[in-house]
Write an enzyme that holds these catalytic residues in place. Structure first.
Site, PDB file in Angstrom:
ATOM      1  CG  ASN A  81      38.663  36.769  50.202  1.00  0.00           C
ATOM      2  OD1 ASN A  81      39.676  36.992  50.868  1.00  0.00           O
ATOM      3  ND2 ASN A  81      37.996  35.623  50.284  1.00  0.00           N
ATOM      4  CD1 TRP A  82      42.614  41.343  47.363  1.00  0.00           C
ATOM      5  CD2 TRP A  82      44.343  42.287  48.435  1.00  0.00           C
ATOM      6  NE1 TRP A  82      42.708  42.643  46.937  1.00  0.00           N
ATOM      7  CE2 TRP A  82      43.758  43.255  47.581  1.00  0.00           C
ATOM      8  CE3 TRP A  82      45.450  42.670  49.209  1.00  0.00           C
ATOM      9  CZ2 TRP A  82      44.242  44.559  47.475  1.00  0.00           C
ATOM     10  CZ3 TRP A  82      45.932  43.964  49.119  1.00  0.00           C
ATOM     11  CH2 TRP A  82      45.337  44.889  48.252  1.00  0.00           C
ATOM     12  CE  LYS A  83      39.522  33.301  48.002  1.00  0.00           C
ATOM     13  NZ  LYS A  83      38.970  32.061  47.458  1.00  0.00           N
TER      14      LYS A  83
ATOM     15  N   GLY B 293      37.646  36.679  44.445  1.00  0.00           N
ATOM     16  CA  GLY B 293      38.915  36.178  44.976  1.00  0.00           C
ATOM     17  C   GLY B 293      40.037  36.404  43.978  1.00  0.00           C
ATOM     18  N   GLY B 294      40.358  35.365  43.219  1.00  0.00           N
ATOM     19  CA  GLY B 294      41.486  35.397  42.280  1.00  0.00           C
ATOM     20  C   GLY B 294      41.566  36.650  41.418  1.00  0.00           C
TER      21      GLY B 294
END
Ligand code: PGA
Length: 253
Positions: A9-11, A236-237
């Site tokens: 999830n690259w946000k 994420g990160g």
């Protein structure tokens, strides 16, 4: 046997150049590490979806959106429908990510409409659930997660449930560097699977993949994946660095 599933999830990160570079680097490396043994999905911001779809064409990596709206089309300024996402080659859509719940203010009823619309529109939704730190401290984790599951999946038939992936993401572990221990993750994953068995049936509950998310890193991915009910990771990160993300895929393979 549930196939491991690793999603990035690259946000609200990357740009038109780095989104393509990152997708390209992950596609190149994943060929040698995982082959067909792991489901991999990248979830870039909406505006880079098409470029990432193009970059990944011919690879076995799928593309997902970080959100989806529940109406098909019409006067819904700023929203993106399941049919639009399907049209450009998306396979997955996150529904009810904790940042949408707690930053944007999405409620379970809206998230349920999104899950339903995603399935009806031919996408595979990833329903995110998870408790806040105050709720965990108050011993309310099971109650909160059960409520989010029941409300998020309300009205969805067993047949449609097969399209759904669940992601358990304790809010206190997202982007904070605090990871749930493998035991804490397993405890909630087992609860989710038991609940799915009660809401649907045991056979179906055994088929549904439950991902863990919240400060997943190369250093903790293997331990989390070794738990029996942790079927994958929503990253994420660490999904913004090709090398880290590949190491996490390797841990799942
Ligand atoms: P994180 O995010 O890995 O940066 O904690 C996970 C997520 O929000 O999906």
């Amino acid at each position: 046997m549930r196939k491991p599933f690793i999603a990035g999830n690259w946000k609200m990160n990357t740009d038109s150049r780095t989104s393509v570079e990152l997708a390209d680097a992950i596609a190149a490396a994943s060929l040698t590490v995982a082959g067909q043994g792991v489901t991999i999905a990248l979830m870039p911001p909406f505006v880079y979806l098409q470029a990432v779809v193009r970059t990944l064409s011919g690879s076995h990596i799928a593309v997902g959106a970080q959100d989806v709206y529940y109406e098909q089309n019409g006067a819904f300024t700023g929203e993106i429908s399941a049919s639009m996402l399907k049209d450009i080659g998306c396979t997955y859509a996150l529904c009810g990510h904790s940042e949408r719940r707690h930053v944007i203010g999405e409620m379970d009823e809206l998230i349920n409409k999104k899950v339903t619309a995603a399935v009806n529109g031919g996408l595979l939704p990833v329903l995110c659930v998870g408790e806040l730190i105050e709720q965990r401290r108050a011993g309310k984790t099971a109650e909160v997660v059960t409520g989010q599951m029941k409300k998020g999946l309300a009205g969805l038939s067993g047949e449609k449930l097969s399209a759904v992936t669940i992601a358990y993401e304790p809010v206190w572990a997202i982007g904070t560097g605090l990871t749930a221990t493998a035991e804490q993750a397993q405890e909630v994953h087992a609860l989710i699977r038991k609940l799915l068995g009660e809401m649907y049936d045991g056979r179906l509950a055994e088929e549904i993949r439950i991902l863990y998310g919240g400060s997943v890193k190369p250093a903790n991915a293997g331990e989390l994946m070794s738990e029996p009910d942790v079927d994958g990771l929503l990253v994420g990160g660490a999904s913004l660095k090709a090398e880290d993300f590949i190491t996490i895929i390797k841990a799942a393979a």
